[in-house]
Design a protein around this motif. Sequence first.
Motif, PDB file in Angstrom:
ATOM      1  N   SER A   1      52.680  51.686  23.357  1.00  0.00           N
ATOM      2  CA  SER A   1      51.805  51.200  24.427  1.00  0.00           C
ATOM      3  C   SER A   1      50.407  51.835  24.359  1.00  0.00           C
ATOM      4  O   SER A   1      49.698  51.867  25.357  1.00  0.00           O
TER       5      SER A   1
ATOM      6  N   LEU B   1      59.719  42.042  19.016  1.00  0.00           N
ATOM      7  CA  LEU B   1      59.391  42.355  20.418  1.00  0.00           C
ATOM      8  C   LEU B   1      60.575  42.892  21.195  1.00  0.00           C
ATOM      9  O   LEU B   1      60.425  43.748  22.067  1.00  0.00           O
ATOM     10  N   SER B   2      61.772  42.423  20.856  1.00  0.00           N
ATOM     11  CA  SER B   2      62.931  42.948  21.606  1.00  0.00           C
ATOM     12  C   SER B   2      63.176  44.406  21.246  1.00  0.00           C
ATOM     13  O   SER B   2      63.618  45.184  22.094  1.00  0.00           O
TER      14      SER B   2
ATOM     15  N   MET C   1      60.688  46.252  23.331  1.00  0.00           N
ATOM     16  CA  MET C   1      61.091  46.284  24.749  1.00  0.00           C
ATOM     17  C   MET C   1      62.200  47.319  24.986  1.00  0.00           C
ATOM     18  O   MET C   1      62.188  48.048  25.965  1.00  0.00           O
ATOM     19  N   ARG C   2      63.157  47.386  24.043  1.00  0.00           N
ATOM     20  CA  ARG C   2      64.245  48.372  24.200  1.00  0.00           C
ATOM     21  C   ARG C   2      63.693  49.792  24.186  1.00  0.00           C
ATOM     22  O   ARG C   2      64.153  50.657  24.927  1.00  0.00           O
TER      23      ARG C   2
ATOM     24  N   GLU D   1      61.508  50.157  27.571  1.00  0.00           N
ATOM     25  CA  GLU D   1      62.191  50.040  28.870  1.00  0.00           C
ATOM     26  C   GLU D   1      63.689  50.237  28.822  1.00  0.00           C
ATOM     27  O   GLU D   1      64.323  50.397  29.863  1.00  0.00           O
TER      28      GLU D   1
ATOM     29  N   GLU E   1      62.328  35.379  25.234  1.00  0.00           N
ATOM     30  CA  GLU E   1      62.937  35.677  23.930  1.00  0.00           C
ATOM     31  C   GLU E   1      63.980  34.618  23.560  1.00  0.00           C
ATOM     32  O   GLU E   1      64.112  34.236  22.398  1.00  0.00           O
TER      33      GLU E   1
END
Length: 606
Positions: A207, A240-241, A244-245, A248, A566
Amino acid sequence: MPKFQEQGARSASCSAPSLTSDPGGLIAKRYTIQERLGRGSFGTVYLVRDTKAGEGESLKVLKEIPVGDLNPNETVQANLEAQLLSQLHHPAILKFFSSFLERDTFCIITEYCEDRDLDCKIEELREAGRTLPEPQVTEWFIQLLLGVLYMHQRRILHRDLKAKNIFLKKNIVKIGDFGVSRLLMGSRDLATTFTGTPYYMSPEALSHQGYDSKSDIWSLGCILYEMCCLEHAFNGDNFLSVVMRIVEGKTPTLPERYSKELNSIMQRMLSKDPSLRLSAGDVLKMKFIEENMHSIRHKFSSSTLRDKTLKSERDTAQIVSALQKKVHMQTLRERSEVQKMTPRERMRLRKLQAADEKARKLKQLAEEKYEENYRRMQELRCRNFQKISVDVLNENMAEVANQTQPITKQDYQSLGCPQPVDRQQSDRLCMSEPREREIPEDPLTAEVYYYEDGFESCSDEEEAQEEDEDEGDKSLDTLRRTYGQDCDMEAMVKYMENVLESESSGSETVTEEAHEGSQGPGVINCTMAENKLQRMRESITERLGAEVFRKVYAYLKQARERRESEADIKESLGRLVEKPSDCFEVDQLLYYEEQLQRSRESQSAE
Ligand SMILES: Nc1ncnc2c1ncn2[C@@H]1O[C@H](COP(=O)(O)OP(=O)(O)OP(=O)(O)O)[C@@H](O)[C@H]1O
């Protein structure tokens, strides 16, 4: 979970490496290519022989990175970074020897690790349905922590810690490419974005909230998980997944076969908040790790001791075998010489040998006699001295002086003892050369004296001798290499002792040191970044085909802009390709392109 092919997968279609255009030629006037080890996202990796290195140290690794035209500033900058890296020495850090520019490629020379990388090891275990036992995991993990601590104390960050960058050399782990991201990318932002593999990237790096030593710790936590579970700590169906994992998702847990302590350490290394994350020094100071470190230190110490004993036995055996070979060779040479002789010469040789033998026996006899006489003379002197001492009590000093005259020949006769041989005379007897043939007394000198000429004509035997010497060199080479291994173990023991004895944990968080001249837009950064993107495009095209790549790229770009879910993305990709997971790299390419664009904008704004 599917494991995606990472960016920069080994593709044969990428531009041909220029260093191999002259096979057998010398690179930088000293390296010859032995074999191609593989291809990474930056360039090709070769096993090379360093013609200027000492025995047992000649095999090295050359990483060839095409960079196009570099301006002089960039070259100076790269050299500065390289100089710094070559001064670092730690058994858990892959040795960086040098870097140079050769035919439009930037070359890095490092230590060679014959047991490949941790990623290969994990793959092997997974395929064999085996796991790593906890003692092995902790042993490697502690070595990694020691290496990371050493670099962090010197304010050098890795930025790309992953199983593929950890090499194995006889149960010693070596972290590769420490500091190399900065050397290649220069600018801190690009260094993180373009070298970080998503599976190991920390939430703050993803990020864009900065990269510091705690981000390396996150990656090390991921590696610890991978050693135990043989899969990535954060996995996903697409790029992207995975992201994300990491940002978050829940912190993973180790299977029950691993101790609670190890699990707790891993979880504290994977804390999403970098300030709550442990540092390498903190982990090394934990009771569980200290206890393990004690037993590893003991194991390494006794192993080096045992190895040394074994080696000295092996050394002795090698010397004995070399001597036996030498004697055998000499006998063969002598025999072949005798066969070449005429009967008359053979007769002369036999006579000479007989004379040699006689002289040897005479010399031995003379020596024995001399020893015997010398011993008797000592006895006599001793007796004479006792006699004088008694007389001193009764007679005056003048008489005593008379008694201490040297013992005469008559004295010996009166005592019934043989007269000792004069020492000088005896020495002359031993050292003198037989007048007739002047055979040297020393058998080795005598041998050379008589048979020397014969050796020169024996070309076959010379070759055989050279072969013997080569054999000897080879065994020395192996020995030295094993000694190198011992050095690593001994150094590791030393570092463990330092940590065990030190009071402080060294828990301070470090950001990267700005070395002289390394500020600003970076070294080879934009060229390198472009190169990396180009390699990715080539690799994807090779796998998907140009047409499918174009369609997937266009679709994903729009889908990400429209922030599609997704599930929808997966369904749409399923219509374009057989396996949607094959599009992982396209997703990553889009991410990198965006990062490079951002980086350029921020540079021009500065
Ligand atoms: N010092 C080394 N000793 C032995 N093998 C090595 C060494 N360095 C690299 N290799 C091997 O060469 C191959 C390519 O390595 P390289 O480090 O370039 O790529 P990578 O780590 O796979 O990818 P990336 O460039 O993204 O880091 C790998 O198979 C690796 O195991």
